[in-house]
Scaffold this motif. Structure first.
Motif, short mmCIF file in Angstrom:
data_model
loop_
_atom_site.label_atom_id
_atom_site.label_comp_id
_atom_site.label_asym_id
_atom_site.label_seq_id
_atom_site.Cartn_x
_atom_site.Cartn_y
_atom_site.Cartn_z
N GLY A 198 -5.35 -2.12 -0.06
CA GLY A 198 -5.78 -1.81 1.29
C GLY A 198 -7.10 -2.49 1.63
O GLY A 198 -7.28 -3.05 2.71
N LEU B 120 -3.14 5.18 -7.31
CA LEU B 120 -3.85 5.20 -6.04
C LEU B 120 -4.98 4.18 -6.02
O LEU B 120 -5.30 3.64 -4.97
N PHE C 274 -10.30 3.02 2.80
CA PHE C 274 -9.78 2.50 1.54
C PHE C 274 -10.88 2.35 0.50
O PHE C 274 -10.64 2.52 -0.69
N ILE D 185 0.84 -1.20 0.00
CA ILE D 185 0.00 0.00 0.00
C ILE D 185 0.87 1.24 0.00
O ILE D 185 0.61 2.21 -0.71
N GLY E 87 -4.88 7.53 4.67
CA GLY E 87 -5.89 7.29 3.65
C GLY E 87 -6.71 8.54 3.38
O GLY E 87 -7.04 8.86 2.24
N MET F 238 -11.20 5.62 -0.99
CA MET F 238 -10.05 5.92 -1.85
C MET F 238 -10.23 5.27 -3.20
O MET F 238 -10.07 5.91 -4.24
N THR F 239 -10.61 3.99 -3.21
CA THR F 239 -10.81 3.33 -4.49
C THR F 239 -12.01 3.91 -5.21
O THR F 239 -11.99 4.04 -6.43
N SER G 71 -3.29 1.08 -4.91
CA SER G 71 -3.00 1.10 -3.49
C SER G 71 -4.27 0.88 -2.67
O SER G 71 -4.29 0.10 -1.72
N GLY G 72 -5.34 1.54 -3.05
CA GLY G 72 -6.60 1.41 -2.33
C GLY G 72 -7.16 0.01 -2.40
O GLY G 72 -7.68 -0.52 -1.42
N THR H 119 -4.89 10.96 1.35
CA THR H 119 -4.88 10.50 -0.04
C THR H 119 -6.21 10.78 -0.72
O THR H 119 -6.26 11.12 -1.91
N VAL H 120 -7.31 10.65 0.02
CA VAL H 120 -8.63 10.91 -0.56
C VAL H 120 -8.74 12.36 -1.00
O VAL H 120 -9.22 12.66 -2.10
#
Lengths: 122, 480, 249
Positions: free
Chosen positions: B123, B116, B136, B10, C88, B139-140, B119-120, C91-92
Motif C-alpha cells: 500500500g 499485514l 498504510f 493489498i 486500513g 499499518m506497517t 499488505s501495508g 486493519t490497524v
C-alpha cells in the motif's frame, strides 16, 4: 483585528502548543507511562489542529436533515472530520499496544523508570 | 481483466489475514500456510502485472471515484520491480518464519503480523494519496511493532514506538495543512497547487514530511531505533525491517518528493541531499565500530538509505528530473533489498551474534558461507554480483552530473563498507571459533530459499540488462 | 538542564512552525470550501464533469439517484469516497488487538487480574445499564449514515459495556474465541464487499447497491452494511483487548 488574532491563536498556535507540550513530555519524562501519555497529548494536539482547519465561518454541521435539505455553501468541511475519525482510531490502537508493552516491561524488569532500565540494559 | 488490478496486491493478503483467526478455530493446521499463500499470490500477481505494464504510470481509481477526490493507486514497470523485490524478500522471510521460528511467540499473532506487514508495504508503495499513505504507514508501523517483539526485545520496541509516533503526528499535521492550503489530498494535485504558496510554508511542510517518513525509512533524525531493534529481532523479523519496511518507506519518500515537491523546489531537494549524505557518513562510521553482526548490518542499512535518498535528491535538485541518476538510485534500492535479506537470513541461520563468535563458521557450513558471501559481496559492489552494476551506474551518473563532493563521499563510504564487510567474511571463513557451540542444522528447504536469493543476485550481476532497461529505459550499452 | 533545553526547543518550535504554517493556511474566517475536495463531497458531485461548478441535486428525503446517498456527509466520505482509508483503519485496530494478544501470550496458564470488589451501586446498576448501553451502541452504528456516529463510535460503546461487565462482577469472562471469530468474519466481510464491487463493476469498493432515498434507514447502498460490519468488528476487537488486559486467555 481581535477576531483574526483570536482565530490565529485558537486554531493554529493553541493546538500546536498542545502538540509541543506532548513532545516536551517525551523529551523530559523518565516514566514509561508518562511517555505514553505524552504521545496521547501529541495526538490530541494534532487532531485539534486538523479539525480547526475545517472551520468555515457560520457553518452548519455537514449532515442533511429535515432542517437543512439542500446544499448550502456554509457547511463545515467534512473531510478534516473524516481524517480525525481515522486518526483517533489509529491513536487508540497505538496506545493499546504501548500500554501493553509497558506492562510487559514492568513484569520483565520490575521497573518503569527509563534511567533504571537504561542501566540494566548495559 | 480483474487480475490486472493492483488493488489485489493489498486486498488479498488483507483478506487472508482477517481469515486467520477464523481458521485457527476450525482448521488449526491451515494457519501456518496462510502467510505463505499470501506472499506467493503477491509475487505471482506482481510478475503478471509487470509483464503487462509499461514505463508510464497507470492510475487505478478505488471505488470508481475521480482520482482528484478519491484514492488512486499508481503502477508502472519501475514501481513493479520495486514491489517485486519487496514481496519476494517478504515471501522468503515468511518461509523462514514458517520453517524455523514458529515457536518463538504466539503462533496466531505472527502470521497475521507478517501478512499485514506485506499488505501495508504494498500500500505504501502504490498509493497516490497522502492520507492513504499515512494509514498504510501506520499499518506497517504497528505490524513492525509486533514483529519487533518477536524475541521479547521490549525496550528497543518502546523506542521504536515513541519515534514512530512522533513521525506519524508530524505527517498528519503536514497532510492536513496541505489540504487546507491546496484543497486536495491527492499527491499530484496537491503538488500542482503548491506553486501558489509561500516558500516558508512549503519548506516547513516538506521538513515535516521528511521527518515523518525518516522513522521507517531509517534516515536521520528519527532512526535511533534501528540498531537496538535489529539486534533483538528474529530472523524473519530482521529481513522484514531491512528489506520490506525500509524499501517501502524509502520508495514512499521518493514518491512524495517526486510527485508533491517535484516542480522546482531546489531548496527542498538540496536539504534532503545534505540529510542523505550525513546519514550515509554517520551510518558507515557507526557500522565500522560494531562487533555485533546484526547491529553492523543495521548501521549499514541506515547508511544505504541515506545514499539512496541523497541520490534521488541530487536527481531532482535542478528542478528537472535527471532520469539516469534517478534510475541508478532505484536500481541500488532493489539490489539492497535483495542483498540485505540474504545476509540477514544467513546471520539468523548461524545463530551467533558477534564477529568473534562466528569464527570459522563458514568452513563448517560451506553452503551457508557461500550464500552469505554472495549477499555481502553484492553489498560491497564486487563485479559479478548485482551490487557492482548499481554502484557503477551511480558513480557514472554522479560524475556525469558534476557532483564531485557526493562522489567522493560515496567512494569513501564504499571503502568503509568494504573494510568492515570483508572483516566479517574474514572472520566467517578464516577465524577461530571462540564458542564451542555446535551450529544449528539447516533444513534443505531453507537452503533452497537462500539459493534462490543468491542466484537472483548473481543473475542480475551477470545479466543486468533486463532490470536496467525496465527501470530506466536505457540498455546496458547506455550504462557503460 | 535538560528541561531548560527542552523548554527552549518548545518555544522555538512553536514560533518557527507557527509563523511558517501561518503563511500558507487559510485559518478561521479566511477559510472557505470553494474549490476544495470537501465541497465536492458535500454536493455529491465527485464523479461529475466539473465538481465545483456542477449544481448539487441533493434533496433530503426526495432525490434518489445521487452519488452517495448518506445524509451524514462525513459518513459518505469515510465509508464511501475514502473507503480504502477506512479499510486500513479497521486493519490497524485489528493489528492492535493482535499485538496485545502477542504481548500477553504465554504458553502456560494466565492468572486473571484481581480487581477491587465492586460496590453495591456498581453491581446493581450495571444490571439494568448494560442492555441500554448495548442498545445505544447498536443504534449509533446502524444509524451512522443518518446522524453523527458510525461503526467505530458504536463499537466503542459496546466495548465499554464489556468493560463494565468485567468491573461489576468477578465472575464474568468474555468469550474470546467467539470474539476472535466475529472479528475475523466481519473484517473479511468488509473485504468481500469490496471484492464483490470489483467483480461486478470493475472497481474495488464500489458502492454497487441501490442508493435509496436520502434519510431513509435503508439508503446509501453498501454504507449501512459496511458500518454494521465495522461496528461488530470494533466491539469484538476492543472487548478482546479488554479481556487480554484482564488476564484472560
Amino acid at each position: 483585528m481581535g477576531h483574526e488574532w483570536l482565530s490565529l491563536w485558537s486554531f493554529l498556535y493553541g493546538p500546536l502548543a498542545i502538540f509541543l507540550v506532548g513532545l516536551y513530555g517525551l523529551l523530559t519524562q523518565k516514566n514509561l507511562i508518562k511517555m505514553a501519555i505524552s504521545i496521547n497529548i501529541m495526538d490530541y494536539g494534532v487532531n485539534l489542529f486538523i479539525i480547526s482547519l475545517g472551520y468555515v465561518p457560520s457553518a452548519e454541521a455537514p449532515i442533511y436533515t429535515e432542517a437543512v435539505k439542500t446544499y448550502l455553501p456554509v457547511f463545515a468541511d467534512p473531510l478534516p472530520q473524516a481524517l480525525v475519525l481515522t486518526a483517533i482510531v489509529i491513536s487508540v490502537a497505538v496506545t493499546a499496544f504501548i500500554l501493553a508493552l509497558t506492562i510487559k516491561i514492568h513484569s520483565q524488569y520490575g521497573t518503569t523508570d527509563l534511567t533504571k532500565l537504561g542501566e540494566m540494559e548495559l | 481483466m480483474i487480475m490486472q488490478n493492483p488493488v489485489l496486491l493489498i486486498a488479498v493478503p488483507l483478506l487472508l489475514a482477517f481469515l486467520i483467526p477464523v481458521f485457527s478455530s476450525f482448521f488449526k493446521g491451515a494457519v501456518r500456510f496462510i502467510p505463505v499463500l499470501a506472499g506467493g499470490f503477491n509475487v505471482i500477481a506482481t510478475a503478471l502485472l509487470i509483464s503487462r505494464a509499461s514505463g508510464s504510470v497507470t492510475v487505478t481509481e478505488i471505488g470508481g471515484w475521480a482520482s482528484a477526490y478519491g484514492i488512486s493507486l499508481l503502477f508502472s514497470s519501475q514501481i513493479g520491480y520495486v514491489i517485486l523485490a519487496v514481496n519476494l524478500t517478504a515471501l522468503l522471510a515468511i518461509f523462514y518464519y514458517t520453517l524455523n521460528e514458529r515457536d518463538l511467540g504466539s503462533p496466531l499473532a505472527y502470521p497475521i503480523a507478517f501478512t499485514l506487514a506485506l499488505s501495508g508495504a504494498n500500500g505504501m508503495i502504490m498509493t497516490g494519496d497522502l492520507f492513504n499513505l499515512f494509514v498504510f504507514m501506520e499499518m506497517t508501523a504497528i505490524a513492525g511493532y509486533i514483529i519487533a517483539v518477536h524475541k521479547k526485545g521490549y525496550l528497543g520496541t518502546f523506542r521504536f514506538v515513541v519515534l514512530s509516533s512522533v513521525g506519524s503526528a508530524l505527517f498528519l499535521m503536514a497532510t492536513a495543512a496541505l489540504y487546507n492550503a491546496t484543497g486536495f489530498l491527492n499527491m499530484t494535485l496537491a503538488g500542482k497547487s503548491l506553486g501558489a504558496l509561500a516558500a516558508p510554508f512549503i519548506s516547513i511542510i516538506s521538513v515535516l514530511f521528511i521527518m515523518a517518513l525518516s522513522s521507517e525509512a531509517e534516515l536521520l533524525p528519527l532512526n535511533g531505533w534501528v540498531a537496538p531493534v535489529y539486534k533483538e529481532s528474529s530472523g524473519a523479523g530482521s529481513v522484514f525491517f531491512a528489506s520490506v519496511f525500509s524499501g517501502a518507506a524509502l520508495f514512499a519518500v521518493i514518491k512524495v518528493m517526486l510527485i508533491v515537491f517535484g516542480n522546482n523546489y531546489a531548496y527542498v531537494h538540496q536539504g534532503l541531499l545534505v540529510l542523505g549524505l550525513v546519514t550515509l557518513a554517520a551510518g558507515e562510521a557507526a557500522a565500522f565500530k560494531q562487533s555485533n553482526l546484526k547491529k553492523m548490518v543495521a548501521y549499514s542499512s541506515i547508511a544505504q538509505s541515506g545514499l539512496i535518498i541523497a541520490a534521488v535528491a541530487a536527481a531532482m535538485r535542478s528542478g528537472v528530473l535527471h532520469n539516469g541518476l534517478f534510475s541508478a538510485a532505484l536500481f541500488q534500492l532493489i539490489n539492497n533489498i535483495l542483498a540485505k535479506a540474504l545476509v540477514l537470513l544467513g546471520i539468523a541461520l548461524l545463530g551467533l551474534a558477534t564477529l568473534k563468535e562466528i569464527g570459522g563458521a563458514g568452513t563448517r557450513k560451506k553452503w551457508l558461507g557461500v550464500f552469505i558471501s554472495a549477499g555481502v559481496l553484492s553489498l560491497i559492489g564486487m563485479p559479478g554480483f548485482a551490487g557492482f552494476w548499481s554502484k557503477l551506474f551511480l558513480v557514472r551518473e554522479l560524475v556525469g552530473s558534476g557532483m564531485f563532493v557526493f562522489t567522493l563521499v560515496f567512494l569513501l563510504a564504499a571503502l568503509f563498507e568494504a573494510y568492515y564487510y570483508l572483516r566479517f567474511l574474514q572472520s566467517l571463513f578464516l577465524g577461530k571459533s571462540t564458542t564451542a557451540a555446535s551450529l544449528p542444522k539447516t533444513s534443505w528447504v531453507t537452503t533452497i530459499l537462500l539459493f534462490v536469493l543468491a542466484a537472483l543476485i548473481i543473475l542480475i550481476g551477470f545479466a543486468p540488462d533486463v532490470i536496467i532497461r525496465a527501470i530506466s529505459g536505457l540498455s546496458l550499452g547506455g550504462v557503460l | 538542564m535538560k528541561k531548560v533545553i527542552a523548554f527552549l526547543l518548545f518555544l522555538g518550535l512553536l514560533f518557527f512552525l507557527g509563523t511558517g504554517l501561518e503563511q500558507g493556511l487559510k485559518l478561521g474566517d479566511r477559510n472557505t470550501l470553494a474549490g476544495k475536495a470537501g465541497e465536492a463531497y458535500l454536493k455529491r458531485t465527485v464523479n461529475s464533469a466539473d465538481p465545483s461548478a456542477s449544481p448539487s441535486r441533493v434533496e433530503y428525503s426526495s432525490e434518489t439517484d445521487i452519488e452517495e446517498n448518506a445524509a451524514n456527509t462525513v459518513t459518505s466520505v469515510v465509508v464511501g469516497y475514502r473507503s480504502f482509508d477506512t479499510l486500513g483503519e479497521v486493519t490497524v485496530l485489528f493489528l492492535a488487538a493482535t499485538g496485545v494478544m502477542a504481548l500477553f501470550f504465554t504458553s502456560g496458564k494466565r492468572k486473571r487480574l484481581a480487581l477491587a470488589k465492586p460496590n453495591f451501586i456498581l453491581s446493581v446498576s450495571s444490571g439494568f445499564l448494560l442492555p441500554l448501553i448495548i442498545l445505544f451502541g447498536a443504534y449509533v452504528f446502524t444509524h451512522g449514515h443518518l446522524t453523527p456516529g458510525g461503526g467505530f463510535q458504536g463499537g466503542t460503546i459496546i466495548a465499554a459495556a464489556v468493560l463494565l461487565l468485567y468491573m461489576a462482577g468477578n465472575a464474568y469472562k468474555a468469550p474470546s474465541t467467539g470474539l476472535k471469530i466475529l472479528e475475523g468474519l466481519s473484517g473479511a466481510g468488509y473485504l468481500l464487499i469490496g471484492l464483490a464491487g470489483l467483480l461486478l463493476t470493475g472497481f474495488f469498493l464500489q458502492n454497487f447497491l441501490p442508493q435509496g432515498r436520502m434519510g431513509a434507514l435503508f439508503s446509501a447502498g453498501i454504507i449501512p452494511v459496511v458500518y454494521l460490519l465495522i461496528g461488530l468488528k470494533v466491539s469484538a476487537e476492543l472487548s478482546g483487548i479488554v479481556s487480554d488486559y484482564m488476564g484472560e486467555d
